[in-house]
Design an enzyme around this catalytic site. Structure first.
Site, PDB file in Angstrom:
ATOM      1  N   CYS A  99      -8.998  -1.938  -4.743  1.00  0.00           N
ATOM      2  CA  CYS A  99      -9.509  -2.718  -5.875  1.00  0.00           C
ATOM      3  C   CYS A  99      -9.612  -4.191  -5.500  1.00  0.00           C
ATOM      4  CB  CYS A  99      -8.605  -2.534  -7.090  1.00  0.00           C
ATOM      5  SG  CYS A  99      -9.159  -3.445  -8.545  1.00  0.00           S
ATOM      6  N   CYS A 195      -3.659   1.358 -12.754  1.00  0.00           N
ATOM      7  CA  CYS A 195      -4.249   0.807 -13.972  1.00  0.00           C
ATOM      8  C   CYS A 195      -5.016   1.830 -14.788  1.00  0.00           C
ATOM      9  CB  CYS A 195      -5.155  -0.376 -13.619  1.00  0.00           C
ATOM     10  SG  CYS A 195      -6.520   0.036 -12.501  1.00  0.00           S
TER      11      CYS A 195
END
Length: 369
Positions: A99, A195
């Site tokens: 990410c 997440c």
């Protein structure tokens, strides 16, 4: 209105809020940008809208403009597809590393430049400096919060365009600064875990994307103990989720995953946190990313981490012709896991890292030199 020189990634958390606060205190011209990296999947676990509201509230409190970008498509293609492919292959990936490389320091940086900014800033706990004309990524002062492990894929161009305002701070000071400035995120709980999974059970989440495939649970010597629903639900060193308690003829001690035979769909387990089946002395990596941009070609000694918040371990690194490295540890390491990240350090300086390809743990396939 003049364009902001620095775009701060406002996530709706206390860390990015204080990063913006500190830049303002230094007299910098800033604006915020909220990134949505995961599309709401209807589970009720996506907190993006709550985080967005908090980011807007922080921007309002600080009196700065805020922009919005939806990177969920880029996240799916650059991070989540890889995440699923790795699990399907029986490995354990680290989506936070991807990410950072694929979204936060690529698409976010591009968006900031489109807005006319010169740099970006985030609430990561790490430091950047320039030494002899090259940029260095350094550990944060707060060793317990240091995030350089997740940032090891950054390069010279990204470091030159990035600010980490929290690198010199300890977390309690960040909370205090947020409270003193009456920021709405001052008492907000830190996000943990992956997440896009949130508070959901990991197995339940993953089964939406990967079909369950029942197989045997065996000890390393071949004793059949039970059945699993898919080797990709488990990772080396894992305790729990095996449902092997109270077995006749076995001592009442926890069981740990010590090996995964993906080809035969067998999960190997053993009792004992420090089982010898979990120990390895060497690993081989995939192609290394060197932060300096200059690959090493000769063997050298340094420190290494093979998981976040693990103490750095002394090792010898031997570069390979394929761009990867062989790492010899000074002492055996527990549960070194293919798919996770090897990150190398020289003191506080992060040298770079790579995905772990294989180890010499007893249940791994023959170790390639």
């Amino acid at each position: 209105m003049s364009k902001a020189k620095i775009i701060v990634g406002l996530s709706g958390g206390v860390d990015s809020s204080v990063a913006a606060l500190r830049l303002l205190a230094d007299g910098e011209s800033i604006a915020g940008l909220f990134m949505q990296n995961w599309a709401d999947d209807g589970s009720g676990e996506c907190r993006a809208e709550d985080d967005r509201r908090d980011a807007v509230a922080v921007a309002g409190r600080l009196g700065i403009p805020i922009h919005f970008r939806d990177f969920s498509g880029e996240y799916w293609d650059g991070v989540f597809r890889h995440f699923l492919d790795e699990y399907a292959a029986g490995r354990t990936p680290n989506p936070d590393v991807l990410c950072n490389r694929e979204v936060k320091f690529k698409h976010f940086l591009d968006a900031a430049r489109e807005l006319g900014a010169e740099q970006i800033a985030t609430g990561h706990y790490a430091r950047i400096d320039q030494h002899e004309s090259r940029w260095r990524l350094l550990r944060a002062i707060d060793a317990g919060k240091d995030q350089s492990y997740f940032l090891h894929q950054l390069g010279q161009a990204q470091l030159a365009a990035t600010r980490f305002p929290l690198g010199e701070l300890h977390k309690p000071d960040v909370r205090r600064m947020a409270a003193d400035a009456q920021l709405p995120t001052a008492a907000k709980k830190d996000s943990t875990g992956i997440c896009f999974i949130g508070e959901r059970d990991f197995r339940t989440f993953l089964s939406q994307y990967l079909p369950m495939k029942a197989g045997e649970i065996r000890t390393p010597d071949g004793a059949l103990l039970g059945e699993h629903q898919g080797v990709f639900f488990h990772t080396l060193g894992q305790r729990g989720g095996l449902q092997l308690g109270g077995m006749r003829g076995r001592e009442a001690a926890p069981w740990y995953v010590v090996g995964k035979d993906v080809a035969r769909n067998i999960l190997h387990v053993e009792q004992g946190h420090d089982s010898p089946w979990l120990q390895s002395n060497r690993l081989r990596s995939e192609a290394m990313h060197w932060i300096s941009g200059q690959p090493r070609h000769e063997a050298f000694d340094c420190l290494a981490q093979t998981r976040y918040r693990q103490p750095a371990e002394a090792c010898t690194v031997i570069p390979r012709n394929d761009g990867g490295v062989i790492v010899h540890f000074a002492r055996p390491q527990r549960a070194v896991t293919p798919g996770q990240s090897l990150v190398l350090y020289d003191g506080d300086e992060c040298l770079g890292g790579a995905v772990i390809a294989a180890t010499d743990a007893p249940l791994e396939p023959s170790f390639p030199e």
